[in-house]
Design a protein around this motif. Structure first.
Motif, short mmCIF file in Angstrom:
data_model
loop_
_atom_site.label_atom_id
_atom_site.label_comp_id
_atom_site.label_asym_id
_atom_site.label_seq_id
_atom_site.Cartn_x
_atom_site.Cartn_y
_atom_site.Cartn_z
N ILE A 191 -43.26 -70.33 -40.85
CA ILE A 191 -44.49 -69.91 -41.61
C ILE A 191 -45.02 -68.50 -40.88
O ILE A 191 -45.83 -67.53 -41.51
N PHE A 192 -45.67 -69.23 -39.46
CA PHE A 192 -46.08 -68.13 -38.84
C PHE A 192 -45.95 -66.26 -38.83
O PHE A 192 -45.94 -65.17 -38.55
N LEU A 193 -44.27 -66.61 -39.48
CA LEU A 193 -43.61 -64.74 -38.43
C LEU A 193 -43.75 -64.37 -40.08
O LEU A 193 -43.70 -64.02 -40.13
N LEU A 194 -43.41 -65.52 -41.30
CA LEU A 194 -43.69 -64.96 -42.46
C LEU A 194 -45.14 -64.33 -42.58
O LEU A 194 -45.60 -62.90 -43.22
N GLY A 195 -45.86 -64.43 -42.04
CA GLY A 195 -47.64 -64.30 -41.94
C GLY A 195 -47.52 -62.96 -41.38
O GLY A 195 -48.37 -62.24 -41.24
N THR A 222 -56.14 -72.61 -23.18
CA THR A 222 -55.39 -73.77 -22.21
C THR A 222 -54.51 -73.58 -21.48
O THR A 222 -53.95 -72.62 -23.07
N THR A 223 -53.62 -73.75 -21.05
CA THR A 223 -52.75 -73.73 -20.48
C THR A 223 -51.40 -74.66 -21.61
O THR A 223 -50.26 -75.14 -21.70
N SER A 224 -52.38 -75.63 -22.03
CA SER A 224 -51.80 -76.64 -23.48
C SER A 224 -51.25 -76.42 -25.10
O SER A 224 -50.67 -76.63 -25.48
N HIS A 225 -52.49 -74.71 -24.80
CA HIS A 225 -51.85 -74.16 -25.82
C HIS A 225 -50.78 -73.35 -25.62
O HIS A 225 -51.03 -72.53 -24.92
N VAL A 226 -50.63 -72.43 -27.34
CA VAL A 226 -49.74 -71.43 -27.48
C VAL A 226 -49.42 -71.17 -27.48
O VAL A 226 -50.37 -70.81 -29.03
N LEU A 227 -49.45 -69.54 -26.85
CA LEU A 227 -49.63 -68.17 -26.96
C LEU A 227 -48.82 -67.22 -26.93
O LEU A 227 -47.95 -67.15 -26.18
N GLY A 281 -49.18 -77.89 -33.05
CA GLY A 281 -48.26 -77.51 -33.30
C GLY A 281 -48.99 -77.00 -34.25
O GLY A 281 -47.94 -76.34 -35.60
N THR A 282 -49.98 -77.23 -34.75
CA THR A 282 -51.18 -76.72 -35.33
C THR A 282 -51.62 -75.26 -35.57
O THR A 282 -52.36 -75.51 -33.94
N PHE A 283 -51.82 -74.06 -36.45
CA PHE A 283 -52.04 -72.70 -36.45
C PHE A 283 -54.08 -73.48 -35.44
O PHE A 283 -54.53 -73.78 -36.26
N SER A 284 -54.27 -72.89 -34.60
CA SER A 284 -55.52 -73.35 -34.38
C SER A 284 -56.56 -71.09 -34.74
O SER A 284 -57.37 -71.23 -35.17
N LYS A 285 -55.99 -70.50 -34.18
CA LYS A 285 -56.08 -68.69 -34.22
C LYS A 285 -55.16 -67.57 -35.00
O LYS A 285 -54.28 -67.93 -33.64
#
Length: 340
Positions: free
Chosen positions: A11-15, A47-52, A105-109
């Motif tokens: 979904i992120f890639l499509l967006g 934080t390092t726990s987030h996926v960037l 795994g949910t979008f934050s920003k």
């Protein structure tokens, strides 16, 4: 859990693709070749726990999950998640997108922006010209390419806010004293300033009277006519000299002597008086007839003397003894001409 992350990733890639397509017509940031730029993405509490993840034109340029960087370098990210771009090139232009996912795994920003590359503004060259007819000085901010540039002017280090054109006109009255001018050009990526110029306009001296100039053809014609006249004069003098010399060579020596003797003969003839010729005629001439005055003289002789014994008069012995002196006869023929 992995399946959920994969779905959210798709979904992120499509967006991101849709956002990239929407951003192709606008520019959010501008940069010049060789510059560095930090894309202003801020995520407080990262934080390092987030996926960037950062993408450039749908290509992943940075990926970090659970503190591990799999694409890119840790030094390319700020503590708030901004992407640092160094030594930009024309290929660096495009759409950049940042996504932050929570540990579940949910979008934050999500953030995106388009970068456009431009050339740096060139350094301008300030020139001026004095217009005494208009009593003004005209300044020009010269650059190679004017498109996309904004001009500004300063007078004595003070910005002239109302002047944004490439040229500036100042009256000569405002140039009293030493005034300094600069011009600047600016685009979206850089700004350049010209060197300081101090115009000096002095009234020109009155021009000297124009010189009389002739065309080359006229000068050549006059010189040719003068040379021809001099040549004809020299030829005339030479002909006269040759002619005079020829006459002298043709005259014979005896002719010259005869010409010289003519005055002498004329003087001798003039020296003989008419009385001399009458009293002493030439032998070749006929007997001269006595003039009446002489005849009367003989007739008036005294009768006693004429009748004395009818004899011829006797001359005295002394008179007989005397002979008449010879009288020289004039020469009738001229003297023979001598060669002189």
């Amino acid at each position: 859990m992995a399946i959920v992350s994969a779905v959210f990733g798709a979904i992120f890639l499509l967006g991101s693709i849709n956002l990239s397509a929407a951003k192709t017509d606008t520019c959010d940031f501008y940069a010049a070749v060789g510059q560095s730029l930090t894309l202003p993405f801020i995520y407080n509490g990262l934080t390092t726990s987030h996926v960037l993840r950062w993408t450039h034109n749908s290509t992943i340029v940075f990926y970090r999950q659970q503190g591990r960087v799999s694409v890119g370098k840790q030094a390319d990210i700020t503590p708030t998640g901004s992407l640092i771009l160094k030594n930009l090139q024309p290929s660096s232009a495009g759409v950049y997108q940042a996504n932050v996912l929570l540990p579940n795994g949910t979008f934050s920003k999500t953030w995106s922006g388009q970068l456009c590359m431009m050339e740096k503004a060139p350094k301008p060259k300030l020139t001026y010209s004095c217009d005494f007819k208009a009593s003004a000085v005209k300044l020009n901010c010269d650059v190679a390419k004017v498109q996309g540039l904004v001009f500004s002017w300063t007078l004595d280090e003070k910005t002239l806010t109302s002047e944004t054109r490439q040229t500036l006109s100042i009256s000569l009255a405002q140039l009293k004293g030493e005034r300094s001018f600069t011009c600047s050009v600016e685009n979206k990526v850089s700004k350049e300033r010209s060197d300081i110029v101090r115009p000096t306009c002095k009234a020109p001296l009155p021009s000297p009277p124009p010189l009389v100039c002739f065309k080359p053809a006229v000068v050549v014609a006059v010189l040719g006519a003068g040379a021809t006249l001099i040549l004809l004069l020299l030829i005339t003098i030479a002909v006269l000299c040759c002619r005079n010399k020829f006459r002298k060579n043709q005259m014979r020596p005896e002719d010259t002597g005869a010409i010289r003797m003519l005055p002498v003969i004329k003087q001798e003839q003039d020296s003989i008086s008419p009385e001399y010729e009458t009293m002493h005629p030439n032998e070749d001439d006929s007997p001269a007839i006595l003039e009446p005055s002489v005849r009367e003289c003989y007739e008036n002789v005294s009768q006693p003397e004429a009748q004395s014994e009818n004899k011829p008069p006797q001359l005295s012995t002394a008179a007989e003894g005397q002979q008449p002196s010879p009288v020289p006869k004039p020469r009738r023929k001229g003297p023979q001409m001598q060669n002189i």
